[in-house]
Design an enzyme around this catalytic site. Structure first.
Site, PDB file in Angstrom:
ATOM      1  N   CYS A  87       0.872  -1.175   0.000  1.00  0.00           N
ATOM      2  CA  CYS A  87       0.000   0.000   0.000  1.00  0.00           C
ATOM      3  C   CYS A  87       0.906   1.221   0.000  1.00  0.00           C
ATOM      4  O   CYS A  87       1.614   1.476   0.988  1.00  0.00           O
ATOM      5  CB  CYS A  87      -0.910  -0.004   1.226  1.00  0.00           C
ATOM      6  SG  CYS A  87      -1.956   1.464   1.285  1.00  0.00           S
ATOM      7  N   ASN A  90       0.260   4.625  -0.245  1.00  0.00           N
ATOM      8  CA  ASN A  90      -0.108   5.689   0.698  1.00  0.00           C
ATOM      9  C   ASN A  90       0.090   5.195   2.127  1.00  0.00           C
ATOM     10  O   ASN A  90       0.486   5.955   3.015  1.00  0.00           O
ATOM     11  CB  ASN A  90      -1.565   6.115   0.496  1.00  0.00           C
ATOM     12  CG  ASN A  90      -1.776   6.844  -0.820  1.00  0.00           C
ATOM     13  OD1 ASN A  90      -0.919   7.614  -1.255  1.00  0.00           O
ATOM     14  ND2 ASN A  90      -2.898   6.599  -1.470  1.00  0.00           N
ATOM     15  N   GLU A 126     -10.399   0.210  -5.705  1.00  0.00           N
ATOM     16  CA  GLU A 126      -9.410  -0.661  -5.053  1.00  0.00           C
ATOM     17  C   GLU A 126      -9.992  -2.014  -4.688  1.00  0.00           C
ATOM     18  O   GLU A 126     -11.084  -2.094  -4.091  1.00  0.00           O
ATOM     19  CB  GLU A 126      -8.889  -0.016  -3.768  1.00  0.00           C
ATOM     20  CG  GLU A 126      -7.858   1.046  -4.002  1.00  0.00           C
ATOM     21  CD  GLU A 126      -7.104   1.387  -2.730  1.00  0.00           C
ATOM     22  OE1 GLU A 126      -6.748   0.467  -1.965  1.00  0.00           O
ATOM     23  OE2 GLU A 126      -6.895   2.580  -2.495  1.00  0.00           O
ATOM     24  N   CYS A 134      -4.733   6.157  -4.307  1.00  0.00           N
ATOM     25  CA  CYS A 134      -4.045   4.863  -4.215  1.00  0.00           C
ATOM     26  C   CYS A 134      -2.605   5.090  -4.674  1.00  0.00           C
ATOM     27  O   CYS A 134      -2.374   5.435  -5.842  1.00  0.00           O
ATOM     28  CB  CYS A 134      -4.750   3.827  -5.092  1.00  0.00           C
ATOM     29  SG  CYS A 134      -3.927   2.227  -5.126  1.00  0.00           S
ATOM     30  N   GLY A 135      -1.646   4.894  -3.778  1.00  0.00           N
ATOM     31  CA  GLY A 135      -0.250   5.179  -4.105  1.00  0.00           C
ATOM     32  C   GLY A 135       0.332   4.199  -5.111  1.00  0.00           C
ATOM     33  O   GLY A 135       0.994   4.597  -6.079  1.00  0.00           O
TER      34      GLY A 135
HETATM   35  N1  LIG Z   1      -6.367  -2.321  -2.230  1.00  0.00           N
HETATM   36  C1  LIG Z   1      -4.994  -2.620  -2.577  1.00  0.00           C
HETATM   37  C2  LIG Z   1      -4.024  -2.352  -1.468  1.00  0.00           C
HETATM   38  C3  LIG Z   1      -3.999  -0.911  -1.012  1.00  0.00           C
HETATM   39  C4  LIG Z   1      -3.396   0.057  -2.022  1.00  0.00           C
HETATM   40  C5  LIG Z   1      -3.241   1.423  -1.428  1.00  0.00           C
HETATM   41  N2  LIG Z   1      -4.399   2.150  -1.161  1.00  0.00           N
HETATM   42  C6  LIG Z   1      -2.112   2.235  -2.014  1.00  0.00           C
HETATM   43  O1  LIG Z   1      -2.033   3.424  -1.644  1.00  0.00           O
HETATM   44  O2  LIG Z   1      -1.272   1.711  -2.721  1.00  0.00           O
HETATM   45  C7  LIG Z   1      -4.850  -4.086  -2.999  1.00  0.00           C
HETATM   46  O3  LIG Z   1      -5.646  -4.943  -2.574  1.00  0.00           O
HETATM   47  O4  LIG Z   1      -3.914  -4.380  -3.752  1.00  0.00           O
END
Ligand SMILES: N[C@@H](CCC[C@H](N)C(=O)O)C(=O)O
Length: 292
Positions: A85, A87, A212, A221-222
């Site tokens: 993740c 962020n 997501e 989403c980073g």
């Molecule tokens: N939902 C994503 C994981 C989280 C990603 C996040 N919000 C970011 O900032 O990268 C997954 O299940 O891959």
């Protein structure tokens, strides 16, 4: 017996997290507990949860303890586990700084996607956080994502976690994004996927929305922004490995802005803000009832 579990709340470009400091890995966080804590009405509320554990105390990170003292045990709001993740890593580092575990400068954070290098800028120069996100994998293959009557070809980008990046005419074409956008072929993402919808703002400047995996539409989403920057660069004919020059994209998200640079060796850096905004205590009897 009633006990209290410490928590904090933080966000990075409005991708928000419940933070559970637990150096010794003593707090049991079942998927049901994570879902209850992330619930925006009956819980604290968050897109996901950052369980802050010493690497040496966690079976999934013990082997990384000599390289990174802290492990980001990240969970999606639906209780599922994800590899990375982006962020979240920034917010995780901000928490470590807030708690006095680290200062400004460099640190390493263990994640399921490997050890990430983090730099916390001096407060006087904005205090933003830069994360070495590693390299993108571009597995290839034709992928299509759709929303209602719209269908788009998508670029398959893996940032430790899976992404499908679709360039669209208008971000509104992605609709309300209440449901995961269907993709084909079904075999492309056996474990589900994060889907990004992207428009051009200016040269090397894009805007995106994201659905997501394990969460729904989020404000940012980073890893998704990194995937988008790489997909945009390839679409624009810019491959740092070929040109020998780094390429930088500004990525606007509904919750803010991050800046992504890809270097000739393929390493990707993401810079953006991270905020800790509250701290408190969870009542264990509530958590027990909520997960019964
Ligand atoms: N939902 C994503 C994981 C989280 C990603 C996040 N919000 C970011 O900032 O990268 C997954 O299940 O891959």
């Amino acid at each position: 017996m009633s006990t209290r579990i410490a928590f904090l709340k933080g966000h990075g470009t409005e991708n928000d997290f419940v933070i559970i400091p637990d150096p010794d890995n003593a707090v049991e966080l079942s998927p049901a507990a994570v879902t209850a804590l992330c619930d925006r009405r009956a819980g604290i509320g968050g897109d996901g949860l950052l369980h802050v554990v010493r690497s040496a105390a966690h079976p999934e990170a013990r082997h990384l303890a000599d390289r990174a003292a802290w492990f980001m045990d990240y969970r999606n709001g639906d209780g599922s586990v994800a590899e990375m993740c982006g962020n979240g890593v920034r917010v995780f580092a901000r928490y470590l700084q807030h708690a006095g575990h680290v200062g400004e400068g460099d640190l390493a954070v263990a994640t399921r996607g490997g050890v990430k290098t983090v730099h916390i800028a001096k407060a006087a120069s904005g205090g933003e956080i830069t994360v070495g996100m590693g390299k993108a994998l571009l597995p290839g293959g034709d992928v299509t994502v759709s929303v209602g009557d719209h269908q788009w070809p998508a670029r398959n980008v893996n940032m430790g976690n899976p992404h499908a990046v679709a360039f669209v005419d208008d971000l509104a074409d992605a609709g309300n994004l209440y449901d995961p956008p269907p993709f084909s072929p079904a075999s492309a993402y056996p474990d589900g996927v994060n889907v990004e919808f992207v428009v051009e703002r200016a040269p090397r400047h894009v805007a995106m929305r994201v659905h997501e995996r394990g969460v729904g539409e989020t404000r940012s989403c980073g890893t998704g922004a990194c995937a988008v920057a790489v997909a945009a660069a390839r679409r624009d004919g810019a491959d740092p490995a070929v040109t020998g020059a780094p390429v930088t994209y500004t990525v606007d998200l509904p919750g803010g802005r991050v800046v992504i640079t890809e270097r000739p060796d393929g390493e990707i850096e993401m810079t953006g803000p991270a905020v800790i905004l509250a701290e408190g205590e969870i009542m264990s009897e509530w958590l027990e009832t909520a997960t019964a």
